[in-house]
Scaffold this active site. Structure first.
Site, mmCIF file in Angstrom:
data_model
loop_
_atom_site.group_PDB
_atom_site.id
_atom_site.type_symbol
_atom_site.label_atom_id
_atom_site.label_comp_id
_atom_site.label_asym_id
_atom_site.label_seq_id
_atom_site.Cartn_x
_atom_site.Cartn_y
_atom_site.Cartn_z
ATOM 1 N N GLU A 272 0.845 -1.208 0.000
ATOM 2 C CA GLU A 272 0.000 0.000 0.000
ATOM 3 C C GLU A 272 0.876 1.252 0.000
ATOM 4 O OE1 GLU A 272 -3.144 -0.115 -0.663
ATOM 5 O OE2 GLU A 272 -3.000 -2.278 -0.621
ATOM 6 N N TRP A 275 1.887 1.898 -3.352
ATOM 7 C CA TRP A 275 0.841 2.538 -4.183
ATOM 8 C C TRP A 275 1.015 4.058 -4.129
ATOM 9 C CZ3 TRP A 275 -2.351 1.299 -7.946
ATOM 10 C CH2 TRP A 275 -2.820 -0.009 -8.081
ATOM 11 N N TRP A 303 -19.538 12.235 -20.316
ATOM 12 C CA TRP A 303 -19.639 12.540 -18.894
ATOM 13 C C TRP A 303 -20.572 13.726 -18.676
ATOM 14 C CZ3 TRP A 303 -16.798 9.094 -16.293
ATOM 15 C CH2 TRP A 303 -15.541 8.708 -16.750
ATOM 16 N N ASN A 340 -10.805 3.411 2.494
ATOM 17 C CA ASN A 340 -10.351 3.224 1.103
ATOM 18 C C ASN A 340 -11.396 2.517 0.236
ATOM 19 O OD1 ASN A 340 -8.381 3.117 -1.123
ATOM 20 N ND2 ASN A 340 -8.427 0.918 -0.701
ATOM 21 N N TRP A 358 -15.171 12.363 -13.448
ATOM 22 C CA TRP A 358 -14.391 12.106 -12.234
ATOM 23 C C TRP A 358 -13.805 13.382 -11.645
ATOM 24 C CZ3 TRP A 358 -9.368 13.650 -12.775
ATOM 25 C CH2 TRP A 358 -8.839 13.688 -14.064
ATOM 26 N N TRP A 381 -9.022 8.506 -8.523
ATOM 27 C CA TRP A 381 -10.197 8.867 -9.337
ATOM 28 C C TRP A 381 -10.099 8.306 -10.746
ATOM 29 C CZ3 TRP A 381 -14.951 10.053 -8.206
ATOM 30 C CH2 TRP A 381 -15.213 10.480 -6.899
HETATM 31 P P1 FAD Z 1 -3.457 2.160 5.029
HETATM 32 O O1 FAD Z 1 -4.340 1.095 4.497
HETATM 33 O O2 FAD Z 1 -2.996 2.037 6.420
HETATM 34 O O3 FAD Z 1 -2.192 2.218 4.049
HETATM 35 C C1 FAD Z 1 -0.916 2.751 4.430
HETATM 36 C C2 FAD Z 1 -0.544 3.888 3.513
HETATM 37 O O4 FAD Z 1 -0.394 3.425 2.176
HETATM 38 C C3 FAD Z 1 -1.580 4.991 3.452
HETATM 39 O O5 FAD Z 1 -1.460 5.884 4.528
HETATM 40 C C4 FAD Z 1 -1.276 5.627 2.100
HETATM 41 O O6 FAD Z 1 -0.219 6.552 2.171
HETATM 42 C C5 FAD Z 1 -0.835 4.436 1.265
HETATM 43 N N1 FAD Z 1 -1.976 3.937 0.486
HETATM 44 C C6 FAD Z 1 -2.882 3.017 0.854
HETATM 45 N N2 FAD Z 1 -3.774 2.779 -0.137
HETATM 46 C C7 FAD Z 1 -3.406 3.589 -1.154
HETATM 47 C C8 FAD Z 1 -3.912 3.819 -2.467
HETATM 48 N N3 FAD Z 1 -4.983 3.151 -2.945
HETATM 49 N N4 FAD Z 1 -3.313 4.748 -3.239
HETATM 50 C C9 FAD Z 1 -2.222 5.427 -2.803
HETATM 51 N N5 FAD Z 1 -1.690 5.240 -1.575
HETATM 52 C C10 FAD Z 1 -2.263 4.342 -0.767
HETATM 53 N N6 FAD Z 1 -4.960 8.625 -0.406
HETATM 54 C C11 FAD Z 1 -4.433 9.751 0.090
HETATM 55 O O7 FAD Z 1 -3.483 9.675 0.888
HETATM 56 N N7 FAD Z 1 -4.920 10.979 -0.267
HETATM 57 C C12 FAD Z 1 -5.949 11.121 -1.148
HETATM 58 O O8 FAD Z 1 -6.334 12.250 -1.477
HETATM 59 C C13 FAD Z 1 -6.546 9.949 -1.667
HETATM 60 N N8 FAD Z 1 -7.610 10.016 -2.511
HETATM 61 C C14 FAD Z 1 -8.173 8.856 -3.007
HETATM 62 C C15 FAD Z 1 -9.239 8.950 -3.895
HETATM 63 C C16 FAD Z 1 -9.838 7.795 -4.413
HETATM 64 C C17 FAD Z 1 -10.996 7.919 -5.376
HETATM 65 C C18 FAD Z 1 -9.353 6.529 -4.026
HETATM 66 C C19 FAD Z 1 -9.976 5.273 -4.562
HETATM 67 C C20 FAD Z 1 -8.272 6.429 -3.164
HETATM 68 C C21 FAD Z 1 -7.667 7.583 -2.642
HETATM 69 N N9 FAD Z 1 -6.582 7.515 -1.734
HETATM 70 C C22 FAD Z 1 -6.006 8.682 -1.265
HETATM 71 C C23 FAD Z 1 -5.954 6.230 -1.399
HETATM 72 C C24 FAD Z 1 -6.457 5.541 -0.116
HETATM 73 O O9 FAD Z 1 -7.847 5.526 -0.063
HETATM 74 C C25 FAD Z 1 -5.893 6.182 1.175
HETATM 75 O O10 FAD Z 1 -4.510 6.349 1.060
HETATM 76 C C26 FAD Z 1 -6.191 5.305 2.390
HETATM 77 O O11 FAD Z 1 -7.576 5.157 2.554
HETATM 78 C C27 FAD Z 1 -5.568 5.936 3.597
HETATM 79 O O12 FAD Z 1 -5.911 5.252 4.782
HETATM 80 P P2 FAD Z 1 -4.774 4.659 5.713
HETATM 81 O O13 FAD Z 1 -3.712 5.668 5.943
HETATM 82 O O14 FAD Z 1 -5.441 4.080 6.899
HETATM 83 O O15 FAD Z 1 -4.165 3.547 4.758
#
Ligand code: FAD
Length: 472
Positions: A272, A275, A303, A340, A358, A381
Site C-alpha cells: 500500500e 501505491w 460525462w 479506502n 471524475w 479517481w
Molecule cells: P493504510 O491502508 O494504512 O495504508 C498505508 C498507507 O499506504 C496509506 O497511509 C497511504 O499513504 C498508502 N496507500 C494506501 N492505499 C493507497 C492507495 N490506494 N493509493 C495510494 N496510496 C495508498 N490517499 C491519500 O493519501 N490521499 C488522497 O487524497 C486519496 N484520494 C483517493 C481517492 C480515491 C478515489 C481513491 C480510490 C483512493 C484515494 N486515496 C487517497 C488512497 C487511499 O484511499 C488512502 O490512502 C487510504 O484510505 C488511507 O488510509 P490509511 O492511511 O489508513 O491507509
C-alpha cells in the site's frame, strides 16, 4: 562577524526526524532559519487540506521551538518571500524537500532558477516518497504504467536509512514572523472545523504514535481487516504522510521489521505504501493525470460535467438514497477521511452509475479530505473511472448493494453514519448535521429517500450502454 545563515523552506515535511533538507541545512554548519510560506500553491488548496496544512505547520513550529529553533511564518509568492528573507538575513542558501505535483514543480523550478541566478545556492532533496520517480525504470528505460511490475521493481530496494533529528544551529537574531492565526486558514471550513478536529492526529509525535500503535495492534490482521468498512483496520497514516509528519521511509522500515517478525499483514502494508509512490511516479511522468483523462480517448465519453446537477448535489450531500454511498460521503464530511473501499465505491457510483465526470469527485475530495494528496487522489479517481493508466476496466462496475453486503455485512458502518435510517441514531450520524452548511437544509429527522436516485442495476446498464456505444 557572524556567519551567514541558510534557509530551510518547509512545505509538506513537518518533521525533525528523517528530514534530508533540514539535515543538509544543519550540516552546512551555518545558522539555520526554518520558514513556512503561505504561498500561491497553498492558495489553490481546498478547505480541509488548507486548514490541516496550517495546523501541521503550527505544530511543527512548536516542535522546532522545543528543539531550540523557530519557524518563521510568511505569506506571499514563494520566490518574493524567499528573496525578501535572503535580503533581510543575508542567507546564502535555501534547502527544501522535493514535491512532484505539477503546481509544486512549476513553483519550485521557477524558484530554483531565479535564486541560482541571484547567486544563492538553491538545493532540493529527496524526502517525500520512497524512491525518486526517475530512478525506477522499466527494462526499456521508460516509466511504469501498471502497479504490479512497479512493485516488483522496488520491493527489494533499499530506500536508505532513517536520519536522526539534527541539532539545529540558531541565528543570532530572528527575522519577523507572521502569526499564522491571522491567515484564517480554517475560514473555508466554517462550522465543520470543530466537528472534524477530534478526528485529527496532528504533528510528528502523533504520527509516530499512530505508526507504533498500528505496528503493535493492527498489522497482523491488516490484510483482512483493511477491507471491512466498520472496522478500524488500517493505519490512518495518510493524514500524516501527506504533510510529512512521518516519512514514508520510516513507515517502510517499520513494515520491514514487521515482516521479519512474521506479521502476516506486513507485506500488504508495504504494498500500500508503494501505491503512494506509484501515484507520484505517474504524476511525475504524466502530470496531466491531475487535470485530464490520462487515456485521452475518454475525452469523447459523454460525462456529465455540470456541478449543479441534482445527482451531483445528492452525491456530495450524502442523500443519493444508496445507503453505502451516503454513509461514506458523510464519514468524509465529519472525519475528513473516508475508508479506502468506500472511496472506490463512491467514485464508481459517481462516475459509472451517475455518469458524472471524475473531476467533480476529485475536486470535492480535495475540498473535504484532511489526507488530500494530489497524486493519490488523481490516481484513485482515474483508476475508479476507468480513464487512468492502470485502471479497473470500465465494464467492471462496482455494485454498491453487493459491496455493502460483503464489506459492511452487519450494517454497522451504515448505522454509524446514517441518522435517518437508524433508531436511535448514533452520535456520529447526528454529528453530520452539525458539520454541514445550514444552506443544505438537511435535518436528522428528514425522511431518507425511499429509492436511490440511480439503482445498482439500472446505473450499471446505462453506463455499459454508453461505453459500448462510444465512438472511441
Ligand atoms: P493504510 O491502508 O494504512 O495504508 C498505508 C498507507 O499506504 C496509506 O497511509 C497511504 O499513504 C498508502 N496507500 C494506501 N492505499 C493507497 C492507495 N490506494 N493509493 C495510494 N496510496 C495508498 N490517499 C491519500 O493519501 N490521499 C488522497 O487524497 C486519496 N484520494 C483517493 C481517492 C480515491 C478515489 C481513491 C480510490 C483512493 C484515494 N486515496 C487517497 C488512497 C487511499 O484511499 C488512502 O490512502 C487510504 O484510505 C488511507 O488510509 P490509511 O492511511 O489508513 O491507509
Amino acid at each position: 562577524m557572524s556567519q551567514a545563515p541558510v534557509l530551510y523552506w518547509t512545505r509538506r515535511d513537518f518533521r525533525l526526524s528523517d528530514n534530508p533538507a533540514l539535515v543538509a541545512a544543519c550540516e552546512s554548519g551555518a545558522p539555520v532559519i526554518p520558514v513556512f510560506i503561505c504561498d500561491e500553491v497553498v492558495a489553490t488548496h481546498g478547505a480541509a487540506p488548507k486548514w490541516r496544512l496550517g495546523l501541521g505547520a503550527e505544530a511543527f513550529g512548536e516542535a522546532l521551538s522545543d528543539a531550540g529553533s523557530r519557524l518563521v511564518f510568511r505569506r506571499g509568492k514563494a520566490l518574493d518571500v524567499l528573496r525578501a528573507l535572503i535580503e533581510e538575513t543575508g542567507a546564502v542558501a535555501v534547502h527544501w524537500n522535493r514535491l512532484y505535483d505539477p503546481d509544486s514543480r512549476t513553483r519550485d523550478e521557477a524558484v530554483k532558477s531565479a535564486l541560482k541566478a541571484d547567486g544563492i545556492a538553491a538545493v532540493s532533496h529527496a524526502g517525500h516518497i520512497l524512491f525518486e520517480p526517475w530512478t525506477v525504470e522499466t527494462g526499456s528505460g521508460g516509466f511504469y504504467k501498471v502497479y504490479t511490475p512497479f512493485w516488483k521493481a522496488v520491493r527489494g530496494r533499499d530506500p536508505g536509512a532513517v536520519l536522526p533529528p539534527p541539532d539545529i544551529p540558531a541565528p543570532q537574531s530572528w527575522p519577523e514572523s507572521d502569526d499564522p492565526a491571522d491567515w484564517a486558514l480554517a475560514s473555508d471550513m466554517r462550522r465543520g472545523a470543530e466537528i472534524v478536529r477530534p478526528y485529527l492526529a496532528v504533528g510528528e509525535e502523533a504520527a509516530r504514535g499512530r505508526l507504533g500503535a498500528f505496528m503493535a495492534n493492527g498489522i497482523d490482521a491488516y490484510a483482512e481487516a483493511r477491507d471491512d468498512l466498520a472496522k478500524d483496520g488500517t493505519s490512518h497514516l495518510s493524514e500524516n504522510l501527506t504533510y510529512g509528519e512521518i516519512s514514508a521511509r520510516a513507515c517502510w522500515w517499520a513494515g520491514q521489521r514487521a515482516m521479519d517478525e512474521g506479521k502476516t499483514g506486513a507485506e500488504t502494508f508495504l504494498k500500500e505504501l508503494v501505491w503512494r509512490d506509484f501515484a507520484y511516479h505517474l504524476v511525475y511522468h504524466t502530470p496531466r493525470i491531475t487535470s485530464g483523462n490520462w487515456r485521452e480517448e475518454w475525452d469523447a465519453f459523454p460525462w456529465n460535467e455540470d456541478e449543479r446537477k441534482a445527482e451531483v448535489k445528492a452525491w456530495k450531500q450524502g442523500r443519493t438514497g444508496m445507503q453505502i454511498v451516503d454513509a461514506a460521503m458523510r464519514e468524509m464530511y465529519v472525519t475528513g477521511r473516508m475508508h479506502n473501499r468506500a472511496r472506490m465505491l463512491v467514485a464508481s457510483y459517481l462516475t459509472k452509475h451517475l455518469m458524472c465526470h471524475w473531476k467533480i469527485g476529485l475536486d470535492w475530495f480535495e475540498d473535504c479530505l484532511v489526507d488530500w494528496d494530489p497524486a493519490s487522489n488523481a490516481m484513485g479517481w482515474q483508476w475508479s473511472a476507468g480513464s487512468g493508466p492502470d485502471a479497473t476496466p470500465y465494464f467492471r462496475v462496482f455494485n454498491p448493494v453487493t459491496q455493502a453486503e460483503k464489506f459492511d455485512k452487519h450494517g454497522r458502518y451504515r448505522r454509524r453514519w446514517l441518522a435517518e435510517t437508524s433508531n436511535p441514531a448514533t452520535d456520529t450520524a447526528k454529528s453530520y448535521f452539525d458539520a454541514i452548511p445550514e444552506s443544505w437544509g438537511m435535518s436528522a429527522s428528514d425522511d431518507y429517500p425511499s429509492e436511490p436516485i440511480m439503482s445498482a442495476s439500472e446505473g450499471r446498464k446505462r453506463a455499459l450502454d454508453a461505453y459500448e456505444n462510444r465512438d472511441f
